[in-house]
Design a protein around this motif. Structure first.
Motif, mmCIF file in Angstrom:
data_model
loop_
_atom_site.group_PDB
_atom_site.id
_atom_site.type_symbol
_atom_site.label_atom_id
_atom_site.label_comp_id
_atom_site.label_asym_id
_atom_site.label_seq_id
_atom_site.Cartn_x
_atom_site.Cartn_y
_atom_site.Cartn_z
ATOM 1 N N VAL A 106 0.839 -1.205 0.000
ATOM 2 C CA VAL A 106 0.000 0.000 0.000
ATOM 3 C C VAL A 106 0.872 1.252 0.000
ATOM 4 N N SER A 107 1.951 1.229 0.750
ATOM 5 C CA SER A 107 2.857 2.382 0.787
ATOM 6 C C SER A 107 3.491 2.629 -0.581
ATOM 7 N N VAL A 108 3.917 1.576 -1.257
ATOM 8 C CA VAL A 108 4.515 1.711 -2.580
ATOM 9 C C VAL A 108 3.501 2.277 -3.566
ATOM 10 N N VAL A 109 2.267 1.801 -3.506
ATOM 11 C CA VAL A 109 1.224 2.298 -4.400
ATOM 12 C C VAL A 109 0.962 3.778 -4.153
ATOM 13 N N TYR A 110 0.887 4.193 -2.895
ATOM 14 C CA TYR A 110 0.666 5.608 -2.587
ATOM 15 C C TYR A 110 1.818 6.476 -3.085
ATOM 16 N N VAL A 111 3.042 6.041 -2.893
ATOM 17 C CA VAL A 111 4.205 6.820 -3.328
ATOM 18 C C VAL A 111 4.230 6.941 -4.849
ATOM 19 N N LEU A 112 4.008 5.837 -5.551
ATOM 20 C CA LEU A 112 4.002 5.896 -7.015
ATOM 21 C C LEU A 112 2.843 6.744 -7.537
ATOM 22 N N SER A 113 1.706 6.669 -6.887
ATOM 23 C CA SER A 113 0.566 7.491 -7.292
ATOM 24 C C SER A 113 0.882 8.975 -7.120
ATOM 25 N N PHE A 114 1.525 9.312 -6.019
ATOM 26 C CA PHE A 114 1.882 10.710 -5.777
ATOM 27 C C PHE A 114 2.895 11.194 -6.803
ATOM 28 N N ILE A 115 3.884 10.347 -7.107
ATOM 29 C CA ILE A 115 4.904 10.724 -8.099
ATOM 30 C C ILE A 115 4.264 10.972 -9.460
ATOM 31 N N CYS A 116 3.280 10.164 -9.807
ATOM 32 C CA CYS A 116 2.622 10.314 -11.109
ATOM 33 C C CYS A 116 1.666 11.503 -11.139
ATOM 34 N N TYR A 117 1.063 11.838 -10.006
ATOM 35 C CA TYR A 117 0.040 12.872 -9.967
ATOM 36 C C TYR A 117 0.599 14.263 -9.690
ATOM 37 N N ALA A 118 1.703 14.351 -8.970
ATOM 38 C CA ALA A 118 2.249 15.641 -8.546
ATOM 39 C C ALA A 118 2.552 16.598 -9.708
ATOM 40 N N PRO A 119 3.210 16.169 -10.788
ATOM 41 C CA PRO A 119 3.488 17.113 -11.879
ATOM 42 C C PRO A 119 2.214 17.678 -12.514
ATOM 43 N N THR A 120 1.189 16.846 -12.656
ATOM 44 C CA THR A 120 -0.073 17.319 -13.217
ATOM 45 C C THR A 120 -0.718 18.348 -12.295
ATOM 46 N N LEU A 121 -0.694 18.074 -11.022
ATOM 47 C CA LEU A 121 -1.264 19.000 -10.047
ATOM 48 C C LEU A 121 -0.513 20.325 -10.048
ATOM 49 N N LEU A 122 0.794 20.271 -10.108
ATOM 50 C CA LEU A 122 1.586 21.504 -10.147
ATOM 51 C C LEU A 122 1.307 22.292 -11.422
ATOM 52 N N GLY A 123 1.194 21.596 -12.541
ATOM 53 C CA GLY A 123 0.890 22.267 -13.807
ATOM 54 C C GLY A 123 -0.476 22.933 -13.788
ATOM 55 N N GLN A 124 -1.457 22.311 -13.154
ATOM 56 C CA GLN A 124 -2.795 22.889 -13.079
ATOM 57 C C GLN A 124 -2.821 24.129 -12.183
ATOM 58 N N ASN A 125 -1.894 24.216 -11.250
ATOM 59 C CA ASN A 125 -1.841 25.365 -10.347
ATOM 60 C C ASN A 125 -0.940 26.476 -10.856
#
Length: 51
Positions: free
Chosen positions: A14-33
């Motif tokens: 579960v920890s690995v899935v959360y970390v990989l999800s954050f790594i994949c989602y963070a650039p998109t979130l930063l770009g939207q902001n």
């Protein structure tokens, strides 16, 4: 080699899935902001699909 219990394996997975999800989602979130990031980082969202 140490034997892991089922609870520890689940926690690790579960920890690995959360970390990989954050790594994949963070650039998109930063770009939207409005934060300017290199385009190559925006392609990280497709990294999760390949996994």
């Amino acid at each position: 080699m140490a034997r892991y219990t089922n609870k520890l394996k689940l926690t690790l997975w579960v920890s690995v899935v959360y970390v990989l999800s954050f790594i994949c989602y963070a650039p998109t979130l930063l770009g939207q902001n409005g934060i300017t990031i290199p385009d190559i980082l925006l392609y990280l969202k497709y990294f999760g699909v390949s996994i």
